[in-house]
Motif scaffolding. Structure first.
Motif, PDB file in Angstrom:
ATOM      1  N   CYS A   1       0.858  -1.177   0.000  1.00  0.00           N
ATOM      2  CA  CYS A   1       0.000   0.000   0.000  1.00  0.00           C
ATOM      3  C   CYS A   1       0.896   1.229   0.000  1.00  0.00           C
ATOM      4  O   CYS A   1       1.861   1.305   0.768  1.00  0.00           O
ATOM      5  CB  CYS A   1      -0.891  -0.015   1.233  1.00  0.00           C
ATOM      6  N   SER A   2       0.593   2.179  -0.860  1.00  0.00           N
ATOM      7  CA  SER A   2       1.330   3.443  -0.852  1.00  0.00           C
ATOM      8  C   SER A   2       0.359   4.586  -0.627  1.00  0.00           C
ATOM      9  O   SER A   2      -0.816   4.489  -0.992  1.00  0.00           O
ATOM     10  CB  SER A   2       2.084   3.640  -2.169  1.00  0.00           C
ATOM     11  N   TYR A   3       0.833   5.633  -0.021  1.00  0.00           N
ATOM     12  CA  TYR A   3      -0.009   6.788   0.230  1.00  0.00           C
ATOM     13  C   TYR A   3       0.798   8.057   0.001  1.00  0.00           C
ATOM     14  O   TYR A   3       2.027   8.007  -0.158  1.00  0.00           O
ATOM     15  CB  TYR A   3      -0.591   6.731   1.646  1.00  0.00           C
ATOM     16  N   LYS A   4       0.115   9.204  -0.001  1.00  0.00           N
ATOM     17  CA  LYS A   4       0.805  10.425  -0.412  1.00  0.00           C
ATOM     18  C   LYS A   4       1.006  11.423   0.723  1.00  0.00           C
ATOM     19  O   LYS A   4       2.018  12.104   0.768  1.00  0.00           O
ATOM     20  CB  LYS A   4       0.025  11.097  -1.550  1.00  0.00           C
ATOM     21  N   THR A   5       0.043  11.547   1.611  1.00  0.00           N
ATOM     22  CA  THR A   5       0.145  12.582   2.634  1.00  0.00           C
ATOM     23  C   THR A   5       0.523  11.978   3.983  1.00  0.00           C
ATOM     24  O   THR A   5       0.474  10.763   4.167  1.00  0.00           O
ATOM     25  CB  THR A   5      -1.183  13.339   2.772  1.00  0.00           C
ATOM     26  N   SER A   6       0.857  12.814   4.925  1.00  0.00           N
ATOM     27  CA  SER A   6       1.180  12.345   6.274  1.00  0.00           C
ATOM     28  C   SER A   6      -0.049  11.720   6.913  1.00  0.00           C
ATOM     29  O   SER A   6      -1.175  12.142   6.660  1.00  0.00           O
ATOM     30  CB  SER A   6       1.657  13.523   7.125  1.00  0.00           C
ATOM     31  N   ILE A   7       0.183  10.721   7.727  1.00  0.00           N
ATOM     32  CA  ILE A   7      -0.924   9.987   8.334  1.00  0.00           C
ATOM     33  C   ILE A   7      -0.778   9.917   9.841  1.00  0.00           C
ATOM     34  O   ILE A   7       0.314  10.096  10.378  1.00  0.00           O
ATOM     35  CB  ILE A   7      -1.024   8.549   7.770  1.00  0.00           C
ATOM     36  N   ASN A   8      -1.877   9.635  10.479  1.00  0.00           N
ATOM     37  CA  ASN A   8      -1.885   9.368  11.907  1.00  0.00           C
ATOM     38  C   ASN A   8      -1.725   7.878  12.158  1.00  0.00           C
ATOM     39  O   ASN A   8      -1.012   7.459  13.064  1.00  0.00           O
ATOM     40  CB  ASN A   8      -3.198   9.870  12.497  1.00  0.00           C
ATOM     41  N   ASN A   9      -2.437   7.105  11.365  1.00  0.00           N
ATOM     42  CA  ASN A   9      -2.280   5.660  11.416  1.00  0.00           C
ATOM     43  C   ASN A   9      -2.709   5.066  10.081  1.00  0.00           C
ATOM     44  O   ASN A   9      -3.304   5.756   9.236  1.00  0.00           O
ATOM     45  CB  ASN A   9      -3.083   5.038  12.573  1.00  0.00           C
ATOM     46  N   LEU A  10      -2.384   3.812   9.878  1.00  0.00           N
ATOM     47  CA  LEU A  10      -2.776   3.089   8.681  1.00  0.00           C
ATOM     48  C   LEU A  10      -3.424   1.787   9.124  1.00  0.00           C
ATOM     49  O   LEU A  10      -2.940   1.134  10.061  1.00  0.00           O
ATOM     50  CB  LEU A  10      -1.555   2.811   7.777  1.00  0.00           C
ATOM     51  N   GLN A  11      -4.505   1.435   8.477  1.00  0.00           N
ATOM     52  CA  GLN A  11      -5.250   0.245   8.891  1.00  0.00           C
ATOM     53  C   GLN A  11      -5.446  -0.667   7.680  1.00  0.00           C
ATOM     54  O   GLN A  11      -5.528  -0.210   6.539  1.00  0.00           O
ATOM     55  CB  GLN A  11      -6.614   0.652   9.454  1.00  0.00           C
ATOM     56  N   TRP A  12      -5.532  -1.956   7.944  1.00  0.00           N
ATOM     57  CA  TRP A  12      -5.843  -2.938   6.913  1.00  0.00           C
ATOM     58  C   TRP A  12      -7.185  -3.594   7.239  1.00  0.00           C
ATOM     59  O   TRP A  12      -7.467  -3.933   8.400  1.00  0.00           O
ATOM     60  CB  TRP A  12      -4.746  -4.001   6.835  1.00  0.00           C
ATOM     61  N   TYR A  13      -7.980  -3.746   6.182  1.00  0.00           N
ATOM     62  CA  TYR A  13      -9.295  -4.354   6.307  1.00  0.00           C
ATOM     63  C   TYR A  13      -9.440  -5.466   5.282  1.00  0.00           C
ATOM     64  O   TYR A  13      -8.817  -5.445   4.218  1.00  0.00           O
ATOM     65  CB  TYR A  13     -10.406  -3.318   6.071  1.00  0.00           C
ATOM     66  N   ARG A  14     -10.300  -6.416   5.599  1.00  0.00           N
ATOM     67  CA  ARG A  14     -10.643  -7.484   4.675  1.00  0.00           C
ATOM     68  C   ARG A  14     -12.131  -7.391   4.352  1.00  0.00           C
ATOM     69  O   ARG A  14     -12.938  -7.041   5.219  1.00  0.00           O
ATOM     70  CB  ARG A  14     -10.362  -8.852   5.313  1.00  0.00           C
ATOM     71  N   GLN A  15     -12.478  -7.698   3.115  1.00  0.00           N
ATOM     72  CA  GLN A  15     -13.873  -7.692   2.710  1.00  0.00           C
ATOM     73  C   GLN A  15     -14.159  -8.955   1.904  1.00  0.00           C
ATOM     74  O   GLN A  15     -13.592  -9.153   0.832  1.00  0.00           O
ATOM     75  CB  GLN A  15     -14.215  -6.454   1.880  1.00  0.00           C
ATOM     76  N   ASN A  16     -15.036  -9.773   2.441  1.00  0.00           N
ATOM     77  CA  ASN A  16     -15.523 -10.910   1.681  1.00  0.00           C
ATOM     78  C   ASN A  16     -16.664 -10.437   0.792  1.00  0.00           C
ATOM     79  O   ASN A  16     -17.352  -9.470   1.106  1.00  0.00           O
ATOM     80  CB  ASN A  16     -15.992 -12.023   2.617  1.00  0.00           C
ATOM     81  N   SER A  17     -16.868 -11.130  -0.301  1.00  0.00           N
ATOM     82  CA  SER A  17     -17.844 -10.704  -1.295  1.00  0.00           C
ATOM     83  C   SER A  17     -19.213 -10.468  -0.670  1.00  0.00           C
ATOM     84  O   SER A  17     -19.758 -11.338   0.003  1.00  0.00           O
ATOM     85  CB  SER A  17     -17.929 -11.769  -2.400  1.00  0.00           C
ATOM     86  N   GLY A  18     -19.760  -9.290  -0.895  1.00  0.00           N
ATOM     87  CA  GLY A  18     -21.089  -8.975  -0.406  1.00  0.00           C
ATOM     88  C   GLY A  18     -21.190  -8.671   1.069  1.00  0.00           C
ATOM     89  O   GLY A  18     -22.295  -8.521   1.596  1.00  0.00           O
ATOM     90  N   ARG A  19     -20.058  -8.566   1.744  1.00  0.00           N
ATOM     91  CA  ARG A  19     -20.068  -8.320   3.192  1.00  0.00           C
ATOM     92  C   ARG A  19     -19.406  -6.982   3.508  1.00  0.00           C
ATOM     93  O   ARG A  19     -18.862  -6.298   2.649  1.00  0.00           O
ATOM     94  CB  ARG A  19     -19.326  -9.442   3.929  1.00  0.00           C
ATOM     95  N   GLY A  20     -19.481  -6.613   4.779  1.00  0.00           N
ATOM     96  CA  GLY A  20     -18.813  -5.398   5.224  1.00  0.00           C
ATOM     97  C   GLY A  20     -17.331  -5.611   5.417  1.00  0.00           C
ATOM     98  O   GLY A  20     -16.811  -6.704   5.238  1.00  0.00           O
ATOM     99  N   LEU A  21     -16.659  -4.531   5.778  1.00  0.00           N
ATOM    100  CA  LEU A  21     -15.216  -4.604   5.996  1.00  0.00           C
ATOM    101  C   LEU A  21     -14.915  -5.074   7.411  1.00  0.00           C
ATOM    102  O   LEU A  21     -15.545  -4.631   8.359  1.00  0.00           O
ATOM    103  CB  LEU A  21     -14.584  -3.235   5.756  1.00  0.00           C
TER     104      LEU A  21
END
Lengths: 113, 114
Positions: free
Chosen positions: B23-43
């Motif tokens: 994952c790449s990002y451009k601006t300064s961050i406070n934190n970075l999180q990873w999420y998973r999403q199964n088809s048709g479901r929430g994160l």
């Protein structure tokens, strides 16, 4: 199982009609969020809600959108006059503040005809 | 690239192998999180790493963060068929209010072949 329940799971509405999407958290939380995900695109932030007020909103969250927590439990997103491009999955989430994860519901699929 | 862009867009590996997503990002961050999403479901939240942290582990997950390169990686070791899902990184830009909206990437679609 998600800790927030979203209703309905699927809503089909005619263009120009108003829709209300609901989110019911299981526990009592302070921070709430709405996101949307247009089919095949990334999840987009709409608005955050804290202490019964809007805390932050994105450019997407224009005057046709509103949020409220009418009874201290349900958290609602209202879209006043729907457009075809409002068709998307709408996710409610809750959190506990800065540097805390957000927990998502399974979403409401909104289809505008 | 936009804030929070993952690569690859799709990844197919054999069960038992390790999967790495970036994952790449451009601006300064406070934190970075990873999420998973199964088809048709929430994160589903997987892991959160703060801007002052470099590495974090949770079970078979390992996340690294390099703020100088504005990048993060998610490693899933000993993959299982149940890991098949889309994986998203999300950045918290921290506006100071506590109720910060997350900015998501387009995700990596991971397929684990049995």
């Amino acid at each position: 199982e998600p800790e927030v329940t979203q209703t309905p799971s699927h809503q089909v509405t005619q263009m120009g009609q108003e829709v209300i999407l609901r989110c019911v958290p299981i526990s009592n939380h302070l921070y709430f969020y709405w996101y949307r995900q247009i089919l095949g695109q990334k999840v987009e932030f709409l608005v955050s809600f804290y202490n019964n007020e809007i805390s932050e909103k994105s450019e997407i969250f224009d005057d046709q959108f509103s949020v409220e927590r009418p009874d201290g439990s349900n958290f609602t997103l209202k879209i006043r006059s729907t457009k075809l491009e409002d068709s998307a999955m709408y996710f409610c989430a809750y959190g506990r503040g800065t540097n805390q994860p957000q927990h998502f519901g399974d979403g409401t699929r909104l289809s505008i005809l | 690239s936009q804030q929070g862009e993952e690569d690859p867009q799709a990844l197919s590996i054999q069960e038992g192998e390790n999967a790495t997503m970036n994952c790449s990002y451009k601006t300064s961050i406070n934190n970075l999180q990873w999420y998973r999403q199964n088809s048709g479901r929430g994160l589903v939240h997987l892991i959160l790493i703060r801007s002052n942290e470099r590495e974090k582990h949770s079970g078979r997950l390992r996340v690294t963060l390099d703020t100088s390169k504005k990048s993060s990686s998610l490693l899933i070791t000993a993959s299982r068929a149940a890991d098949t899902a889309s994986y998203f990184c999300a950045t918290d830009l921290y506006s100071g209010g506590g109720a910060d909206g997350l900015t998501f990437g387009k995700g990596t679609h991971l397929i684990i072949q049995p």
